[in-house]
Design an enzyme around this catalytic site. Structure first.
Site, PDB file in Angstrom:
ATOM      1  N   HIS A 187      11.447 -12.822-101.971  1.00 40.83           N
ATOM      2  CA  HIS A 187      11.551 -13.999-102.824  1.00 40.83           C
ATOM      3  C   HIS A 187      10.781 -13.826-104.132  1.00 40.83           C
ATOM      4  O   HIS A 187      11.238 -14.267-105.190  1.00 40.83           O
ATOM      5  CB  HIS A 187      11.010 -15.217-102.064  1.00 40.83           C
ATOM      6  CG  HIS A 187      11.212 -16.515-102.766  1.00 40.83           C
ATOM      7  ND1 HIS A 187      12.427 -17.145-102.855  1.00 40.83           N
ATOM      8  CD2 HIS A 187      10.330 -17.312-103.428  1.00 40.83           C
ATOM      9  CE1 HIS A 187      12.297 -18.272-103.527  1.00 40.83           C
ATOM     10  NE2 HIS A 187      11.042 -18.398-103.892  1.00 40.83           N
TER      11      HIS A 187
ATOM     12  N   HIS B   1      17.132 -23.000-103.268  1.00 41.27           N
ATOM     13  CA  HIS B   1      16.249 -23.533-102.234  1.00 41.27           C
ATOM     14  C   HIS B   1      17.058 -23.610-100.945  1.00 41.27           C
ATOM     15  O   HIS B   1      17.216 -24.674-100.343  1.00 41.27           O
ATOM     16  CB  HIS B   1      15.688 -24.902-102.638  1.00 41.27           C
ATOM     17  CG  HIS B   1      14.193 -24.954-102.532  1.00 41.27           C
ATOM     18  ND1 HIS B   1      13.509 -26.037-102.049  1.00 41.27           N
ATOM     19  CD2 HIS B   1      13.241 -24.035-102.840  1.00 41.27           C
ATOM     20  CE1 HIS B   1      12.209 -25.800-102.062  1.00 41.27           C
ATOM     21  NE2 HIS B   1      12.029 -24.585-102.545  1.00 41.27           N
TER      22      HIS B   1
END
Length: 744
Positions: free
Chosen positions: A40, A86
């Protein structure tokens, strides 16, 4: 030896840490490295591939590498924009996962010194028949609307698709755009040692710890156990933070600023120090807390929302702290920049972490993972549409009207306040949304030009061919802009893929990136920001489900003159199809093939990029010279649904007269690129035809707009379809709500 796997590290990565440090890291240090080395944060599987994107143009002010890209809109206004994902949080906790996605992308734009003025979202869900998927859909939409409506930033558009591959890995991609006066941009960096770091916003809690690591791994049956990794947002606090930061910028009290997102204070401070080519020291006992007994590990890695890290000159610290109090925000001096390139964190007198900044950021792993073309492609590419049984147009139409991919998304976007701020010129539901730029930063900052934004990402086409499918998506994004009269300035992308440790997934990613890059280079449109979301995979009962390769493209354009929307305007107007017409009408990858024939197969209809560019240039001329009154591209659902969408929301019908030997189901439901439906009047029709032919493209007269609200289709004088447009529109409008409320 510590259990490095708990921090998201492999054995090889942990041994590399030992080699670099010459010692074992402590608990806090290992948490910091694990978070910053996660997929990430570090992009360790994708960074090598992204170098092929074009990122520069004379109007690009800031390309990739900062919190958002920035381009010059005109001589007075710069715009900042970015899209983020997300995904994992929105599966575990749909409302809060989606809401904090909105809050996070707003702060990315804010960190450039820009005022956020618009949001868009691109959503992917499983087919909404089971209760869990319905719960996710409702929660995500409510989370987006709750945060965006409360903070006062309009959600002006987006897209939503439903496919079974997204059942346990929904995609929630959120885009934000902001504006600033030309020449006034901030970055996430300091300029000299000794500059102070101030943490401003909400107090720090335990929410979100390990969030970056969680977002960088596959899901399994124990996904519910990761609920503690989900952050909780507060849009009202976020609004105060937005206004406080913008006033600090106006008063020239800031050197730089950085949003606190993944990896919390550790991520913000180390990335800021790296960009500044400095070190940093943090004093964790100075961080305002909302929970008692928090450990240094929890403080430095908390991903609590509505927080930003400011770089401030020593003599301006008090002014910053005083202004923060006026806005009822927590604020404290928590560190400063140093000259030795070391990240240090103290808790009281105790040194709890001491790591080279370069180890945390620049030396994160970079993987060149194996690639292999998926075996399924050989099978799907053998598809022969001539062997499909012919289907009656009416039967196919009603089956497709029940598809949640083709029905109206009003149930979704009417929950968003898309008019707040009174900048929205063209609301959601068309090819692109249009905004005016009036005073939003200071009264003298405005533009007489209009801004257009669109979103695209056809995962099914990329599943069938990630290279051609990526070019297909880029072309459609720019075609959407052209249909409202806008020329593209830049794009931002979010690359949503499965597990990169599987060679087939890495092949998909590389092919998609190369296809996007080729198309963007051809059109001369740079990629100025973006995000990569990998490990969108769920393993259940030893079986892996990866999402379709789904790069989401948000394209931003400028309208210098006139604009049109997609709706027919008057009875008697003539309807034309223009573009790349003289080719096979392929139903490969189409919604028609999926819904009516239960197949996902075929070779993606290839985009002729030169013809696509000619079509865009033609549309700019047709719109600005007042030749056409509406324009709508042929895409999902084919020509049939393009025509219906031009009629829905109007009192009109249409009479379509064809003289074609094509199979009518292929003709009406093909999703070939480079096709647009336009309307004009009889006085301008000949000029339209001449301009199309001079551009080297083709035109086809389809029919005319009628006063009676019926869709009548004739082929060689034989009536093949007659339907009440009002009835079709009612079915189209109610489909999604019916599917989501269905309890059977």
């Amino acid at each position: 030896m510590q259990d490095y796997a708990l921090y998201g590290l492999t054995e090889e990565e942990y041994r590399r840490v030992l080699e670099e440090l010459g010692r074992e890291p402590n608990h806090v240090e290992l948490g910091i490295i694990g978070a910053l080395w996660s997929e990430h944060c570090s992009y360790k599987s994708s960074r090598n591939l992204l170098k092929v994107f074009p990122t520069k143009a004379p109007w690009v002010v800031q390309g990739p590498g900062e919190n958002a890209g920035v381009v010059a809109f005109d001589e007075d206004v710069w715009i900042a924009f970015k899209v983020e994902s997300h995904n994992h949080p929105s599966f575990i906790e749909p409302f809060h996962g989606a809401a904090t996605g909105v809050g996070g992308i707003i702060r990315d734009i804010l960190s450039m010194g820009a005022r956020p003025i618009a949001l868009m979202d691109s959503l992917r869900f499983g087919y909404p028949l089971d209760s869990r998927t319905k719960h996710i859909v409702r929660g995500v939409v409510k989370g987006i609307s709750s945060y965006g409506n409360s903070i006062g930033v309009p959600t002006v558009g987006g897209e939503t698709y439903f496919e079974e591959c997204y059942k346990t890995n929904p995609l929630v991609n959120v885009f934000c755009l902001g504006i600033m006066p030309a020449g006034r941009m901030l970055r996430a960096r300091g300029t000299k040692t000794g500059q102070r770091l101030i943490l401003i916003g909400s107090a720090t809690g335990r929410d979100g710890i390990h969030g970056a690591v969680m977002a960088s791994g596959e899901f399994s049956d124990d996904a519910e156990s990761k609920r503690v990794n989900i952050q909780i947002g507060d849009p009202y606090f976020g609004k105060k933070l937005v206004e406080a930061i913008l006033e600090l910028v106006e008063r020239d009290l800031l050197v730089g600023l950085q949003d606190l997102g993944a990896a919390g204070l550790a991520g913000a401070a180390s990335e800021l120090a790296s960009k500044s080519q400095m070190g940093v020291v943090l004093f964790l006992d100075k961080v305002p807390l909302r929970e008692e007994g928090m450990t240094p590990f929890e403080i430095v890695l908390s991903e609590s929302q509505e927080r930003m890290l400011l770089v401030v000159e020593k003599e301006k610290v008090e002014d910053v702290l005083n202004l923060s109090k006026e806005y009822h925000l927590e604020a404290a001096q928590v560190g400063e920049l140093t000259e030795d390139g070391i990240f240090r964190a103290y808790y009281g007198e105790q040194l709890v972490a001491e790591l080279p900044v370069s180890l945390i950021v620049e030396k994160a792993p970079r993987y060149n993972r194996p690639r292999q073309q998926p075996e399924y492609l050989e099978k799907v590419w053998t598809f022969d549409q001539s062997k499909l049984p012919a289907v009656d147009l009416r039967e196919a139409l009603y089956k497709l009207l029940s598809s949640p991919n083709l029905c109206s998304k009003e149930w979704i976007y009417t929950q968003y306040d898309y008019q707040v701020g009174t900048n929205t010129v063209l609301k959601p539901g068309g090819d692109a949304s249009i905004l005016r730029i009036k005073w939003v930063v200071k009264p003298e900052v405005k533009s007489d030009k209009l801004l257009a934004i669109t979103s695209e990402g056809n995962g099914r086409m990329l599943y069938l061919d990630p290279y051609e499918g990526a070019k297909y998506s880029v072309a459609e994004a720019f075609r959407n802009l052209a249909c409202v009269g806008a020329k593209p300035l830049a794009i931002t992308d979010c690359l949503n893929f499965g597990n990169p440790e599987r060679p087939q997934i890495m092949w998909q990613l590389e092919m998609a990136v190369n296809g996007m890059a080729e198309a963007c280079k051809f059109f001369g449109v740079p990629v100025v920001s973006g995000n990569v979301s990998l490990y969108n995979e769920t393993v259940e009962e030893n079986e892996a489900r990866n999402v379709y390769p789904t790069p989401i493209l948000m394209a931003v354009g400028r309208i210098d003159g006139k604009y049109v929307d997609h709706k027919f305007k008057e009875e008697g107007h003539l309807i034309f199809l223009i573009g790349d017409i003289r080719r096979e009408f392929s139903v490969a990858g189409s919604e028609y093939l999926k819904v009516v024939h239960s197949q996902v197969a075929g070779k993606v209809p290839r985009v002729d990029l030169e013809k696509e560019r000619k079509l865009h240039e033609l549309l700019y001329r047709l719109i600005n010279e007042g030749i056409v009154f509406s324009a709508h591209d042929v895409s999902l659902g084919g020509l049939m649904f393009t025509l219906l969408e031009c009629l829905f929301g109007t009192p009109f019908g249409a009479e379509i007269k064809l003289y074609t030997e094509e199979r009518l189901d292929f003709f009406f439901f093909s999703e070939n690129p480079t096709l647009v439906v336009v309307s004009t009047d009889s006085d301008r029709a000949d000029l339209l035809k001449d301009m199309v032919e001079q551009s080297g493209l083709d035109w086809m007269y389809l029919g005319k707009v009628t006063e009676e609200p019926k869709l009548v289709i004739k082929n060689v004088d034989e009536k093949v379809l007659e339907e009440d447009v009002r009835h079709l529109e009612e079915e189209w409008k109610l489909c999604l709500e019916r599917v989501l409320s269905f309890t059977g």
